[in-house]
Design a protein around this motif. Structure first.
Motif, PDB file in Angstrom:
ATOM      1  N   ALA A 121       0.814  -1.215   0.000  1.00 29.05           N
ATOM      2  CA  ALA A 121       0.000   0.000   0.000  1.00 29.05           C
ATOM      3  C   ALA A 121       0.853   1.273   0.000  1.00 29.05           C
ATOM      4  N   LEU A 122       2.165   1.133   0.133  1.00 26.28           N
ATOM      5  CA  LEU A 122       3.086   2.269   0.153  1.00 26.28           C
ATOM      6  C   LEU A 122       3.711   2.478  -1.221  1.00 26.28           C
ATOM      7  N   PRO A 123       4.273   3.663  -1.467  1.00 27.14           N
ATOM      8  CA  PRO A 123       5.030   3.842  -2.707  1.00 27.14           C
ATOM      9  C   PRO A 123       6.178   2.844  -2.778  1.00 27.14           C
ATOM     10  N   CYS A 124       6.414   2.307  -3.953  1.00 24.17           N
ATOM     11  CA  CYS A 124       7.499   1.338  -4.149  1.00 24.17           C
ATOM     12  C   CYS A 124       8.349   1.786  -5.328  1.00 24.17           C
ATOM     13  N   PHE A 125       9.647   1.846  -5.103  1.00 25.12           N
ATOM     14  CA  PHE A 125      10.601   2.279  -6.113  1.00 25.12           C
ATOM     15  C   PHE A 125      11.533   1.131  -6.463  1.00 25.12           C
ATOM     16  N   ASP A 126      12.059   1.172  -7.672  1.00 26.28           N
ATOM     17  CA  ASP A 126      13.136   0.260  -8.021  1.00 26.28           C
ATOM     18  C   ASP A 126      14.330   0.635  -7.143  1.00 26.28           C
ATOM     19  N   LEU A 127      14.972  -0.344  -6.559  1.00 31.14           N
ATOM     20  CA  LEU A 127      16.086  -0.116  -5.644  1.00 31.14           C
ATOM     21  C   LEU A 127      17.190   0.722  -6.287  1.00 31.14           C
ATOM     22  N   ASP A 128      17.318   0.645  -7.606  1.00 32.78           N
ATOM     23  CA  ASP A 128      18.376   1.377  -8.308  1.00 32.78           C
ATOM     24  C   ASP A 128      17.933   2.725  -8.861  1.00 32.78           C
ATOM     25  N   ASP A 129      16.685   3.121  -8.651  1.00 38.02           N
ATOM     26  CA  ASP A 129      16.195   4.394  -9.168  1.00 38.02           C
ATOM     27  C   ASP A 129      16.465   5.502  -8.143  1.00 38.02           C
ATOM     28  N   THR A 130      17.729   5.824  -8.012  1.00 36.39           N
ATOM     29  CA  THR A 130      18.180   6.761  -6.988  1.00 36.39           C
ATOM     30  C   THR A 130      17.518   8.128  -7.117  1.00 36.39           C
ATOM     31  N   ALA A 131      17.406   8.647  -8.339  1.00 36.46           N
ATOM     32  CA  ALA A 131      16.835   9.984  -8.530  1.00 36.46           C
ATOM     33  C   ALA A 131      15.393  10.035  -8.043  1.00 36.46           C
TER      34      ALA A 131
END
Length: 164
Positions: free
Chosen positions: A142-152
């Protein structure tokens, strides 16, 4: 000072994410300091060095200074570990303090997650985790999820969260 954390299980990518975030955020012109929590007996000093010998002799604090940096080492001598807030108060003012570890502290955090650890998400049971940076999709989260490598994108999220 604004504070934001990176948490997760051992080998989940916390340190790599911290390193990339510090580089990304400082490249944007903001000042950043870091706090790293270690659960094990760690020492920044080396046996045989003068500063190590001063501590071994019983000094409560040893300040090591050089033309490039200075470090203050404080021996707890069986006193309890100070709370995070007390440690943060010792830092010089910066725009953002990034904290690695301190899973149970009250500051907002992003969880670094790698499936290979075999551990469950912390975000499912820790309300201070505001997003997850994962190496695998998390469709049920239910939380925002980012690719671990998408630093920006992760940096954008953190800076928006803290108002910078």
């Amino acid at each position: 000072m604004k504070v934001y954390g990176v948490t997760g299980w051992k080998n989940a990518g916390k340190t790599g994410l911290m390193e990339r975030l510090v580089a990304e955020i400082t490249a944007r012109g903001l000042s950043v300091s870091t706090v790293k929590h270690a659960h094990h007996d760690t020492d920044v000093d080396q046996p045989g060095r003068d500063s190590f010998r001063h501590r071994e002799a019983g000094a409560s604090e040893v300040l090591l200074a050089s033309p490039r940096r200075w470090a203050l080492m404080h021996e707890l001598r069986d006193a309890p570990e100070p709370p995070l807030a007390e440690l943060l108060a010792k830092l010089s003012p910066v725009d953002l303090v990034m904290i690695e570890g301190y899973k149970r502290e009250d500051h907002p955090k992003i969880e670094a997650f790698r499936a290979v650890t075999g551990k469950p998400l912390l975000a499912d049971r820790n309300a201070t985790i505001r997003a997850v940076a994962s190496d695998v999709p998390q469709p049920a989260l239910a939380l925002p999820c980012f690719d671990l490598d998408d630093t920006a994108a992760i940096a954008d999220f953190i800076l928006q969260e803290v108002g910078l």
